[in-house]
Structure formats: structure tokens, C-alpha cells
Write a protein that holds these residues in place. Structure first.
Motif, PDB file in Angstrom:
ATOM      1  N   THR A  88     -99.506  91.885  49.301  1.00  0.00           N
ATOM      2  CA  THR A  88     -99.549  92.886  48.229  1.00  0.00           C
ATOM      3  C   THR A  88     -98.715  94.133  48.546  1.00  0.00           C
ATOM      4  OG1 THR A  88    -101.650  93.691  49.141  1.00  0.00           O
ATOM      5  CG2 THR A  88    -101.763  92.127  47.304  1.00  0.00           C
ATOM      6  N   ALA A  89     -98.530  94.434  49.833  1.00  0.00           N
ATOM      7  CA  ALA A  89     -97.723  95.604  50.203  1.00  0.00           C
ATOM      8  C   ALA A  89     -96.255  95.410  49.875  1.00  0.00           C
ATOM      9  CB  ALA A  89     -97.885  95.913  51.690  1.00  0.00           C
ATOM     10  N   SER A  90     -95.862  94.177  49.532  1.00  0.00           N
ATOM     11  CA  SER A  90     -94.453  93.917  49.205  1.00  0.00           C
ATOM     12  C   SER A  90     -94.140  94.208  47.744  1.00  0.00           C
ATOM     13  CB  SER A  90     -94.102  92.470  49.538  1.00  0.00           C
ATOM     14  OG  SER A  90     -94.703  91.561  48.620  1.00  0.00           O
ATOM     15  N   VAL A  91     -95.079  94.834  47.027  1.00  0.00           N
ATOM     16  CA  VAL A  91     -94.831  95.175  45.627  1.00  0.00           C
ATOM     17  C   VAL A  91     -93.585  96.042  45.513  1.00  0.00           C
ATOM     18  CG1 VAL A  91     -96.329  97.238  45.639  1.00  0.00           C
ATOM     19  CG2 VAL A  91     -95.926  95.987  43.493  1.00  0.00           C
ATOM     20  N   ASP A  92     -92.759  95.746  44.506  1.00  0.00           N
ATOM     21  CA  ASP A  92     -91.471  96.409  44.377  1.00  0.00           C
ATOM     22  C   ASP A  92     -91.183  96.633  42.889  1.00  0.00           C
ATOM     23  OD1 ASP A  92     -88.842  97.222  44.340  1.00  0.00           O
ATOM     24  OD2 ASP A  92     -88.073  95.533  45.505  1.00  0.00           O
ATOM     25  N   LEU A 129     -98.727 102.345  43.776  1.00  0.00           N
ATOM     26  CA  LEU A 129     -99.246 100.999  43.491  1.00  0.00           C
ATOM     27  C   LEU A 129     -99.952 100.399  44.700  1.00  0.00           C
ATOM     28  CD1 LEU A 129     -96.304  99.438  41.428  1.00  0.00           C
ATOM     29  CD2 LEU A 129     -98.537 100.176  40.571  1.00  0.00           C
ATOM     30  N   ARG A 130     -99.527 100.774  45.913  1.00  0.00           N
ATOM     31  CA  ARG A 130    -100.162 100.256  47.132  1.00  0.00           C
ATOM     32  C   ARG A 130    -101.472 100.968  47.452  1.00  0.00           C
ATOM     33  NH1 ARG A 130     -94.508 100.828  49.066  1.00  0.00           N
ATOM     34  NH2 ARG A 130     -93.560  98.759  48.795  1.00  0.00           N
ATOM     35  N   LEU A 139    -103.568  98.432  44.060  1.00  0.00           N
ATOM     36  CA  LEU A 139    -103.672  97.208  44.860  1.00  0.00           C
ATOM     37  C   LEU A 139    -104.470  97.378  46.150  1.00  0.00           C
ATOM     38  CD1 LEU A 139    -100.018  95.905  44.389  1.00  0.00           C
ATOM     39  CD2 LEU A 139    -102.093  95.081  43.249  1.00  0.00           C
ATOM     40  N   ASN A 140    -104.659  98.617  46.593  1.00  0.00           N
ATOM     41  CA  ASN A 140    -105.508  98.873  47.756  1.00  0.00           C
ATOM     42  C   ASN A 140    -105.095  98.005  48.946  1.00  0.00           C
ATOM     43  OD1 ASN A 140    -107.577 100.113  49.131  1.00  0.00           O
ATOM     44  ND2 ASN A 140    -109.234  99.045  48.052  1.00  0.00           N
ATOM     45  N   VAL A 141    -103.805  98.042  49.295  1.00  0.00           N
ATOM     46  CA  VAL A 141    -103.245  97.086  50.244  1.00  0.00           C
ATOM     47  C   VAL A 141    -103.766  97.263  51.668  1.00  0.00           C
ATOM     48  CG1 VAL A 141    -101.173  96.857  48.841  1.00  0.00           C
ATOM     49  CG2 VAL A 141    -101.170  98.449  50.781  1.00  0.00           C
ATOM     50  N   ASP A 142    -104.215  98.457  52.028  1.00  0.00           N
ATOM     51  CA  ASP A 142    -104.756  98.638  53.384  1.00  0.00           C
ATOM     52  C   ASP A 142    -106.037  97.829  53.568  1.00  0.00           C
ATOM     53  OD1 ASP A 142    -102.711 100.320  54.158  1.00  0.00           O
ATOM     54  OD2 ASP A 142    -103.789 102.159  53.622  1.00  0.00           O
TER      55      ASP A 142
END
Length: 195
Positions: free
Chosen positions: A81-85, A95-96, A101-104
């Protein structure tokens, strides 16, 4: 007695072998992310005035497909999910965050199929579970079979495109972007290399 058993055994063995040969085995494919022949894209309305378009740059997966028994098809996809672009660094940082997306806390989203139904003319529907932001919900994907065949490198490839729509609040994304921006359209372009 032995001759009788032998006479019974041979036809049964031949029948079993014939039955096994008639059972079609699905081909397994690895999604070609190394060659960038696959993509996961999304779009969402911005304030109801335009479309914001983005993608996930890092993902992998595999699928199986049998032309004679398509209902046995299966797909699994893992997305970082951290690869959102979205082509905007500050927006991607937002967004992260936990607003989206709460990527952590949830660095991976997944899709695992549960059923596949051919509709004819290369169209199908696939259902499965999408896990995003720590929430798992069933989704239905409209699928189009793009094609299949040999590639120039001695391999065999098969490709599909799938589209679906998800509602943000279903995945515990509560940020209010306005009434026109409650749903996200997803498009999955999948090209697999047969293993």
C-alpha cells in the motif's frame, strides 16, 4: 481366483486412467510485474469536478486458469500500500496516512478469489475477498479475457483486465471527500507467465 481378480483389475485400471486423463488441469501463471506487464490503477472523483487517477507501483500475485474448466480459476494478489502513486508527493504522503491507507499499520492489501463465472464472449465475473486497511470485504470484479499465446522468449502468457468499485467507508476510510467521492474505481490489468 487370481485370473478372475486380474480380469476385474485390468478394466478398472484402464477406466481410472482414462478418467484421470479426461480431468483437465488448470495452468498456473505468475503475474508479470518484473516486466511491468501488469498494473493496478484507481480513480476517484475530486469534489465532483474532475477525476484523480493513481496506481500502486509494487504488487505481485499468481493465478490459475483452465479454458475447459474456467470455474476452477483462482487469483491471489498482494499489494504494497505504501507504493501508492498519484503523481503528487504531498498527496501521496496524505494517502499513506491514517486518514486513508494507514500503511504503517497495514502495509499490505490482498485480494483472494473465491469464485469465477464465465459469461461468454470472453467476459466473466470473479468474486473474492479484498483486505484493505485491516478490513476484509467481498467484492465482485467484472473480468475481460484479453488473450493468450506464446511470447517471443519461449514462454506462454495469458492476460485479463478486471474492473470493480469499492466504497471507502466499507474499508474504514472515514475521511469525507464529499458526496461525489465516496467510491473508488479499480482497474486491474493482469498478464501472467505460465509456470
Amino acid at each position: 481366483m487370481k485370473k478372475c481378480l486380474l480380469r476385474s483389475f485390468i478394466p478398472c485400471t484402464l477406466l481410472a486412467a482414462a478418467s484421470m486423463s479426461s480431468v483437465a488441469l488448470a495452468d498456473d501463471y505468475k503475474i508479470d510485474t518484473n516486466g511491468s506487464h501488469a498494473s493496478i490503477q484507481f480513480r476517484i472523483q475530486h469534489l465532483g469536478y474532475s477525476w484523480l487517477v493513481g496506481r500502486f507501483n509494487t504488487f505481485d500475485g499468481e493465478f490459475s486458469y483452465d479454458e475447459k474448466q474456467p470455474e476452477a480459476s483462482k487469483v491471489k494478489v498482494n499489494i504494497a500500500t505504501a507504493s501508492v502513486d498519484s503523481n503528487h508527493a504531498e498527496r501521496d504522503k496524505h494517502l499513506r496516512s491514517s486518514d486513508f491507507l494507514n500503511v504503517d499499520k497495514f502495509p499490505q492489501a490482498t485480494f483472494v478469489s473465491s469464485s469465477f463465472k464465465e459469461l461468454g464472449d470472453g467476459n466473466a465475473t470473479m468474486t473474492g475477498d479484498l483486505t484493505l486497511n485491516g478490513v476484509t470485504k467481498p467484492v465482485t470484479i467484472d473480468v475481460k479475457h484479453v488473450g493468450a499465446g506464446n511470447d517471443p522468449w519461449g514462454g506462454y502468457r495469458r492476460g485479463f483486465v478486471g474492473t470493480t468499485m469499492i466504497t471507502l467507508k466499507d474499508y474504514d476510510i472515514k475521511t469525507n471527500l464529499g458526496p461525489a467521492s465516496t467510491e473508488v474505481e479499480l482497474e486491474l490489468n493482469v498478464e501472467g507467465i505460465r509456470l
